[in-house]
Design an enzyme around this catalytic site. Sequence first.
Site, short mmCIF file in Angstrom:
data_model
loop_
_atom_site.label_atom_id
_atom_site.label_comp_id
_atom_site.label_asym_id
_atom_site.label_seq_id
_atom_site.Cartn_x
_atom_site.Cartn_y
_atom_site.Cartn_z
N SER A 98 0.83 -1.21 0.00
CA SER A 98 0.00 0.00 0.00
C SER A 98 0.87 1.26 0.00
O SER A 98 1.66 1.45 -0.92
CB SER A 98 -0.97 -0.04 1.18
OG SER A 98 -2.01 0.88 1.01
N ASP A 213 -9.99 -5.35 -3.97
CA ASP A 213 -9.44 -4.27 -3.14
C ASP A 213 -10.35 -3.04 -3.18
O ASP A 213 -10.58 -2.46 -4.24
CB ASP A 213 -8.03 -3.92 -3.64
CG ASP A 213 -7.25 -3.07 -2.65
OD1 ASP A 213 -7.88 -2.31 -1.89
OD2 ASP A 213 -6.01 -3.16 -2.65
N HIS A 241 -7.59 -5.81 0.17
CA HIS A 241 -6.36 -5.03 0.27
C HIS A 241 -5.24 -5.80 1.00
O HIS A 241 -4.15 -5.29 1.15
CB HIS A 241 -6.66 -3.71 0.99
CG HIS A 241 -5.61 -2.66 0.84
ND1 HIS A 241 -5.08 -2.26 -0.37
CD2 HIS A 241 -4.96 -1.90 1.78
CE1 HIS A 241 -4.17 -1.31 -0.18
NE2 HIS A 241 -4.08 -1.09 1.11
#
Length: 260
Positions: A98, A213, A241
Amino acid sequence: MGYFVNVESGVNLYVEDINPGGSKTILFLHGWPLNHNQFEYQFNVLPSMGYRCIGIDWRGFGKSDKPMNGYNYNRLADDIRAVVGALQLNNFTLAGHSTGGAIAIRYMSRYNGYGVSKLILIDAAAPTGFTAETASTFLAEALNDRPKMIRRVTETFFFQYISDPFSNWFYQMGLQAAGWSTAAIIVTLRDEKLDADLPKIRVPTLITHGIHDKVIPFAQAQVLNQQINNSKLVPFQYSGHGPFWEERDKFNQLLAQFIG
């Protein structure tokens, strides 16, 4: 073992160094608003396969110092460079999840990938992070009811079912960050772009992304795959995610296969 590395005057980062004698090194960069503990299910497995696994808490998060400033990609990449220098790392794999993926990309372009032989981007917040709309919602919550915001992040993070105890563990990780660093990263995710960094990546790159996600859309992974030479995209069909937990067996095997 855990220790602190000084990255600038008055700022020390916490480093978890597992199996320091391992034959190949993987340096993990966590996502927002978490810390190195998010990779517990990698640290359980990869060291026993012979890898040295290093987890860093960025400034403002986890056990690291929490200064008032330095929450832009350049400074966060500089922090990583300081740790790489202090640990004298070379020929290692850099893995970022991320926002950690965004920091990894900036490290690659800013330092010409110093010491990195392979790159792994996990649901990376790149080339863009949050939309203005998402950022303003998160920012308002971060500054007025941060626990509520972290609970909401936890609820949208995973596609797979998570137990209440797991949810609480994840939530507590987010609470370990400072409020100001949590908010500052939201602004960075809104304002900083990484398009110009992508052509500067010159090492084999593995891109993993959950197709469900809700935090960073799968389409972003496809953009990365197009823009980064010598990159390979592996979709995770049953993940949101967090493929590092949601499909951990597949994820860990894929990492081991890619690193060799």
